[in-house]
Design a protein around this motif. Structure first.
Motif, short mmCIF file in Angstrom:
data_model
loop_
_atom_site.label_atom_id
_atom_site.label_comp_id
_atom_site.label_asym_id
_atom_site.label_seq_id
_atom_site.Cartn_x
_atom_site.Cartn_y
_atom_site.Cartn_z
N UNK A 307 0.31 -17.17 -3.63
CA UNK A 307 -0.77 -16.49 -2.91
C UNK A 307 -0.42 -15.03 -2.67
N UNK A 308 0.84 -14.79 -2.24
CA UNK A 308 1.26 -13.42 -1.94
C UNK A 308 1.33 -12.57 -3.21
N UNK A 309 1.88 -13.14 -4.29
CA UNK A 309 1.97 -12.40 -5.54
C UNK A 309 0.60 -12.11 -6.13
N UNK A 310 -0.33 -13.04 -6.00
CA UNK A 310 -1.69 -12.81 -6.50
C UNK A 310 -2.35 -11.65 -5.75
N UNK A 311 -2.13 -11.58 -4.44
CA UNK A 311 -2.70 -10.48 -3.66
C UNK A 311 -2.15 -9.14 -4.14
N UNK A 312 -0.83 -9.10 -4.39
CA UNK A 312 -0.22 -7.86 -4.87
C UNK A 312 -0.72 -7.54 -6.27
N UNK A 313 -0.84 -8.55 -7.10
CA UNK A 313 -1.34 -8.35 -8.46
C UNK A 313 -2.75 -7.77 -8.44
#
Length: 414
Positions: A307-313
């Protein structure tokens, strides 16, 4: 009976043959063991190295060993978080020909922590709440898959860091049963066992002085029940909406996605008078963000990390000149995602020296760096950039954290 090794991978028997199966497990020589901390267990458990892998070896009777091996393989096929079964070794005898108990061999779960290792320093109540959340999610996932655990407890669970939260893994399936569907009574029995076991484990910690004084073991035992029931209700309840308000169904599905679950199948019925629509999520699969990140980038992470990496992506993609959602001339999301992995994610993680990472996996390291960037930006009242955050994290945060790291990574309890 001759020594027999039943393994999931053709490479494993060759590696396992080098271990001293003719010696009782509690007498294995130090040179084959990995010096990792062990939890309380009703069986003899040792950790050893087979080739490049660290394995957990548990000694128990043949029938339970074979049953647990098969059960763990079933859970793996169902994508349930659990330890990875490698082999069962039967037909063991000592050098005098006397029979020895069979053993179950599982792969050590990297970055995992048994709960007793986590309580070596007094754990804050907020952290304990996160542990209960993780355990409740695991128990719900097991029950949705038709698995009755029969021995849910902190001792039989492993925990991995997951972007500020924890992910729970089943480590002992010896008492488990897999059925097409569990009754409410079977679920409640599992839940009651979890409540009693967790309260007992926390009372034991309290007696040893390792429990925070504000924590009531009995109340925390009850908390797993409350968190489980809230999640189960959200995932399985029937919703009745006014006819034509189909966006209500979409909103319910999005709420399930936010919890980390996908609706793989649903049932929608119109009332006879046409005034209402009944919606029931029939099959709910965990790992919504995990699957999305894996599809886009090839990165396999825990759910909250994803979830966190998708937000950054998504934030990074919005800064790219060829990012044009809905425009056929724009770069495809998969192309941008792989560019992000190549140009942002991997260089950032590689900037952190290996000897300072401890047991953190790449996704957890990246999450920690994003958190540090946010804190530094808050203090500076402007975005300080990822490169500056990485440098400060390496110079000022990791050296202090390393002082408190255990010399060896915690391993599963039986």
């Amino acid at each position: 009976m001759a020594l027999q090794i039943s393994a999931t991978n053709p490479e494993h028997p060759a590696l396992l043959l080098e271990l001293p199966w003719d010696v009782p497990l509690e007498e294995w020589p130090e040179e084959v063991l990995v010096p990792l901390p062990r939890g309380i267990s009703r069986h003899v458990v040792r950790y050893a190295r087979a080739g490049d892998e660290v394995i957990a070896v548990k000694e128990l009777a043949e029938r339970p060993a074979l049953n647990e091996y098969d059960m763990l393989r079933d859970l793996d096929r169902l994508a349930i978080p659990s330890v990875d079964p490698l082999a069962v070794v039967t037909g063991r005898t000592d050098q005098d020909g006397n029979p020895l108990e069979s053993v179950l061999v599982t792969r050590h779960l990297g970055g995992s922590m048994p709960y007793r290792s986590m309580f070596e320093t007094t754990m804050r109540p907020a952290t304990m709440h996160r542990l209960m959340d993780a355990l409740a999610v695991l128990l719900v996932r097991l029950h949705l898959a038709g698995f009755a655990w029969g021995d849910c407890s902190l001792s039989n669970t492993l925990f991995r860091r997951d972007a500020g939260a924890y992910a729970a893994y089943l480590v002992d399936a010896e008492t488990g049963e897999l059925q097409p569907r569990l009754s409410d009574g079977q679920r409640e029995y599992d839940l009651d066992l979890a409540r009693v076991n967790i309260s007992g484990e926390l009372l034991d910690l309290e007696a040893s002085g390792a429990l925070h004084p504000s924590v009531d073991p009995i109340e925390f035992g009850m908390e797993i029940c409350n968190r489980y029931r809230s999640l189960w209700e959200e995932l399985t309840r029937t919703s009745v909406y006014p006819a034509g308000k189909y966006h209500y169904i979409e909103r319910r599905i999005r709420r399930l996605n936010d919890l980390g679950f996908d609706v793989a199948e649903m049932q929608i019925e119109h009332a006879n008078n046409g005034d209402t629509v009944t919606f029931v999520p029939k099959v709910v699969d965990a790992g919504h963000h995990q699957r999305q990140l894996l599809r886009l980038t090839g990165l396999d992470t825990e759910e909250n990390q994803a979830r966190r990496l998708l937000n950054d992506l998504e934030s990074w993609m919005a800064t790219q000149d060829d990012y044009a959602p809905g425009d056929p001339l724009g770069a495809r999301p998969e192309v941008l995602a792989h560019r992000w992995v190549r140009d942002v994610f991997r260089p950032t993680v590689r900037a952190v020296p290996l000897d300072l990472r401890g047991s953190m996996d790449p996704a957890e390291i990246y999450h920690e760096l994003l958190e540090h960037r946010w804190y530094m930006s808050e203090r500076a009242q402007h975005d300080i950039g990822l490169d500056t955050a990485v440098t400060d994290y390496i110079d000022n945060i990791l050296p202090k954290a390393r002082e408190t790291l255990q010399p060896t990574e915690p391993v599963p309890e039986d």
